[in-house]
Design a protein around this motif. Structure first.
Motif: not given
Length: 564
Positions: A348-356, A369-371, A392-397, A439-443
């Motif tokens: 499941v996680e492998a499929t998600i990571n391959r897509l992203r 482009a970020l998923l 919440d996508p608004r908390e990502g980068a 897509g996840e790190r703000r700093d």
């Protein structure tokens, strides 16, 4: 009677009993009135006076009109509606709901299907009996969790009170498999199962009193609205019962998962077909699963002046068939610790990571482009609740609304296939760190650290001087000439120095150094792209030490060599 008038006005103006049908259609719905008249697609022509009621339909209309006129005139509309719908969903002495009796009186047929045993026979009888109650509106829907499957109060009452429900529960206790599971007798709950753990992340016990409603609720929601009918409902109920029996006896089965992503719009009618899964645009039904806190949109205008608007509650859904494992545990001792081996399959996680990651590779634009993950839910085949989690996508980068082209979708599918090769598992950590940095790190310092970890996973070794070895390997991979490679190596060494300063606490990054952090990410992405497209021979080697040695020693792929 003029056919140019609206049906309701005609019926009321004529002073006929049809006015009761019009009123019932307004409060109970078209499908319900069609059912009690057994009139198929003729309801509009009946209400307009074009089609004459059959004697049986006329008798049903007379019964309905007489009952409604018998209600006290001083009650308000809400009470009148509830009284009428309660009467129509009431179980009569012969075991039939009032609405079912009207349906049969109008020429409808009771459903008869082959049943393997008493359990199947009782659930089939119950489904046929209460079908009409499920057509009635759910007036208390807003009081319940939006991500639960449910039926209205009239249907729930009809299911619980019907004699076939009692027969079903008795048959459960006589069943060699199910009867043993409902081993606990609660003072208030009646018979319940031991605690059941599901590998999708939920755990609960099943109350025997609720089991008929669980099966029928799941059956009802499994049928597309346009295909609902008594026969379809009975068949769906039998399917749900058989699935529950199979899962509880074998302790495994298959369930469905939906993982939603924000930020990307697909061209109309396009998507990806994967092994055991699909990627498609989010539908209104999908959005009903999203928490209210995720409602909202974001827009962005690209360099050509085109504005793209996306939704925080998801624009794309990955839908998967997921292997399910269950475990029944005696929770009476108070030990409710989650079993270590009860978790989602790694795929499941492998499929998600391959897509992203595949999307990052496929879309070569100035703005990456970020998923962005937003919510996910997994169906619980043993209950009416669904395992739901969200971020919440608004908390990502780096959230940038992007409308894909058809060519980009095609490229995305190709990259997903590349990333699905078995040898890619050797660099999974590098890919996951790039995803975090993208897509996840703000700093900026976190972007730097994750990106350099990706470098090290690709070409790192415990042998020799790692900074020299890794930076030189990447320089050889990215540069064409000696001068280009020396320039790249110098910059990579500078980035390595900044990373050491951050990791070892010898100083903080200056704003002037932030650009190096994002350059480190760009380098990681470029390196992976070249490895997949041009140097699959390097990518297939077992570890970073071997990969860096191959580059440093000038290994070249055989002209006839193809990636497996």
């Amino acid at each position: 009677m003029s056919s140019s008038q609206p049906p309701s006005e005609q019926a009321l103006a004529a002073g006929t009993k049809l006015s009761s049908l019009v009123w019932l259609m307004e409060v109970a719905g078209r499908e319900f009135v069609t059912y009690i008249l057994n009139c198929g697609e003729n309801l509009d022509s009946i209400l307009s006076g074009i089609t004459t009621l059959t004697p049986e339909q006329a008798a049903n209309t007379e019964i309905l009109d007489r009952t409604l006129r018998g209600l006290p005139e001083d009650i308000d509309q809400t009470v009148r509606v509830r009284a009428a719908l309660s009467w129509l969903s009431e179980c009569q002495a012969n075991g039939q709901l009032t609405a079912q009796m009207l349906y049969l009186n109008a020429g409808g047929q009771q459903i008869s299907v082959p049943a393997a045993d008493d359990l199947e026979e009782s659930i089939a009888d119950l489904a046929d009996a209460v079908y009409s109650a499920l057509l009635l509106p759910d007036e208390f829907a807003e009081m319940f969790d939006h991500y639960n499957l449910r039926v209205g109060i009239y249907a729930s009452r009809a299911i619980f009170d019907h004699p076939s429900a009692s027969g079903f529960r008795e048959a459960v206790m006589n069943d060699s498999t199910l009867g043993q599971l409902f081993a606990i007798e609660g003072e208030r709950t009646g018979r319940v199962t031991k605690r059941i753990y599901l590998s999708t992340g939920t755990a609960h016990s099943i109350q025997l009193l609720r089991l008929p409603e669980i099966i029928l609720t799941r059956a009802w929601h499994s049928i597309p609205l346009a295909e609902q009918g008594p026969m379809q409902f009975v068949e769906a109920a039998l399917k749900e019962l058989r699935n529950i029996r199979s899962i509880l006896s074998r302790k495994r089965g298959i369930t469905r998962g939906k993982i939603a992503f924000a930020g990307i719009l697909l061209p109309e009618g396009s998507g990806l077909t994967l092994k055991g899964a699909s990627v498609r645009s989010t539908t209104d039904d999908d959005r009903k699963l999203a928490p209210p806190s995720l409602k909202g949109q974001a827009s962005a205008t690209d360099f050509s002046g085109v504005t793209t608007t996306v939704s925080y509650d998801g624009d794309i859904v990955l839908e998967m068939q997921i292997p399910l494992t269950i475990r029944v545990v005696d929770g009476s001792s108070g030990n409710l610790r989650w079993p270590d081996d009860m978790h989602l399959p790694d795929e499941v996680e492998a499929t998600i990571n391959r897509l992203r990651f595949g999307l990052i590779m496929a879309v070569e634009r100035e703005a990456r482009a970020l998923l962005v993950p937003t919510w996910r839910h997994f169906d619980d085949p043993l209950d009416t609740t669904m395992s739901l989690s969200w971020s919440d996508p608004r908390e990502g980068a780096g959230f940038m609304p992007t409308q894909l082209t058809g060519d980009e979708v095609t490229s995305w599918a190709s990259w997903y296939e590349r990333l699905s090769k078995p040898y890619v598992a050797k660099i999974d950590l590098a890919l996951s760190r790039i995803l975090k940095a993208s897509g996840e790190r703000r700093d900026p310092s976190d972007v730097l650290i994750d990106s350099v970890i990706a470098w090290e996973r690709l070409f790192g070794t415990k042998e020799g001087e790692p900074t020299f070895r890794i930076s030189t390997s990447i320089a050889i991979l990215l540069g064409e000439t000696f001068e280009e490679r020396m320039e790249i190596k110098t910059r990579l060494s500078t980035i390595y120095g900044l990373r050491s300063k951050v990791v070892h606490g010898s100083g903080h990054l200056k704003p002037s150094e932030y650009a190096f952090c994002y350059e480190a990410l760009d380098v990681a992405i470029r390196a992976v792209r070249i490895l997949f497209l041009d140097r699959a021979d390097i990518l297939q080697l077992p570890d970073g030490a071997t990969r860096s040695s191959a580059l440093l020693l000038g290994a070249r792929p055989s002209p006839d060599e193809e990636p497996p």
